[in-house]
Write a protein that holds these residues in place. Structure first.
Motif, mmCIF file in Angstrom:
data_model
loop_
_atom_site.group_PDB
_atom_site.id
_atom_site.type_symbol
_atom_site.label_atom_id
_atom_site.label_comp_id
_atom_site.label_asym_id
_atom_site.label_seq_id
_atom_site.Cartn_x
_atom_site.Cartn_y
_atom_site.Cartn_z
ATOM 1 N N TRP A 193 -1.543 6.483 -6.316
ATOM 2 C CA TRP A 193 -0.194 6.124 -5.884
ATOM 3 C C TRP A 193 -0.134 4.609 -5.801
ATOM 4 C CZ3 TRP A 193 -3.152 10.001 -3.994
ATOM 5 C CH2 TRP A 193 -2.634 11.299 -4.057
ATOM 6 N N LYS A 194 0.906 4.026 -6.369
ATOM 7 C CA LYS A 194 1.106 2.582 -6.304
ATOM 8 C C LYS A 194 2.433 2.307 -5.634
ATOM 9 C CE LYS A 194 -1.641 1.524 -10.348
ATOM 10 N NZ LYS A 194 -1.722 0.753 -11.584
ATOM 11 N N GLY A 195 2.506 1.168 -4.950
ATOM 12 C CA GLY A 195 3.749 0.806 -4.298
ATOM 13 C C GLY A 195 3.681 -0.584 -3.710
ATOM 14 N N HIS A 213 6.503 1.780 0.146
ATOM 15 C CA HIS A 213 7.390 2.480 -0.783
ATOM 16 C C HIS A 213 6.588 2.814 -2.039
ATOM 17 C CE1 HIS A 213 11.252 1.819 1.281
ATOM 18 N NE2 HIS A 213 10.597 0.795 1.799
ATOM 19 N N ILE A 214 6.543 4.088 -2.397
ATOM 20 C CA ILE A 214 5.795 4.535 -3.563
ATOM 21 C C ILE A 214 6.656 4.332 -4.809
ATOM 22 C CG2 ILE A 214 4.629 6.495 -4.663
ATOM 23 C CD1 ILE A 214 3.312 5.378 -2.045
ATOM 24 N N THR A 215 6.099 3.607 -5.782
ATOM 25 C CA THR A 215 6.828 3.312 -7.019
ATOM 26 C C THR A 215 6.244 4.017 -8.234
ATOM 27 O OG1 THR A 215 5.483 1.338 -7.391
ATOM 28 C CG2 THR A 215 7.563 1.050 -6.183
ATOM 29 N N ASP A 216 5.004 4.483 -8.126
ATOM 30 C CA ASP A 216 4.356 5.084 -9.289
ATOM 31 C C ASP A 216 3.295 6.068 -8.833
ATOM 32 O OD1 ASP A 216 4.006 5.408 -12.010
ATOM 33 O OD2 ASP A 216 2.780 3.605 -12.270
ATOM 34 N N VAL A 217 3.198 7.205 -9.502
ATOM 35 C CA VAL A 217 2.164 8.196 -9.241
ATOM 36 C C VAL A 217 1.519 8.529 -10.581
ATOM 37 C CG1 VAL A 217 1.625 10.481 -8.325
ATOM 38 C CG2 VAL A 217 3.489 9.146 -7.307
#
Length: 137
Positions: free
Chosen positions: A61-63, A46-50
């Motif tokens: 991309w962070k997740g 699940h991607i939480t930050d771009v």
């Protein structure tokens, strides 16, 4: 095509195809399937930050991985033609690298050859605080 040394081709890396266009299109809230054959498991990330830097030349991309105990994280960074990443699970850290649509993923521990080496500190390496120059204000 990955420009690996012969020993790197046999060090446990799992060679993968990656959809770089899919990764480039990810936004907050999107998901991405990641298969780690060493674990015989496919995870939903699940991607939480771009984060876009250098006027879009570098994107990160962070997740996190769903249905996996914490702590776990996913970080992917794309430059001009290279994607690098780290996938942290409670048991191991996996490294990912791709050039275009081909790449590899591996348990990072297998990339370090030779194991830990002790560091021997000799007396002459120790700093003698009593003889150091100090600036007093």
């Amino acid at each position: 095509a990955l420009n690996l040394a012969p020993e790197q081709k046999q060090d446990g890396r799992e060679f993968i195809k990656i959809d770089s266009l899919k990764i480039e299109s990810l936004v907050h809230g999107d998901t991405l399937e990641i298969t780690i054959q060493q674990l015989n498991q496919t995870f939903t990330a699940h991607i939480t930050d771009v984060i876009s830097e250098d006027e879009g030349r570098s994107v990160t991309w962070k997740g996190y991985l769903a249905d996996l105990a914490s702590p776990n994280t996913l970080t992917l960074t794309r430059g001009d033609d290279l994607i690098v990443g780290g996938i942290s699970t409670p048991d191991a850290l996996y490294s990912l690298q791709a050039h275009g649509d081909i790449g590899w993923i591996v348990d990072s521990a297998t990339l370090f050859v030779g194991g830990d080496e002790p560091i021997h500190v000799t007396p002459d390496m120790l700093r003698d605080e009593s003889n150091s120059d100090h600036l007093d204000s």
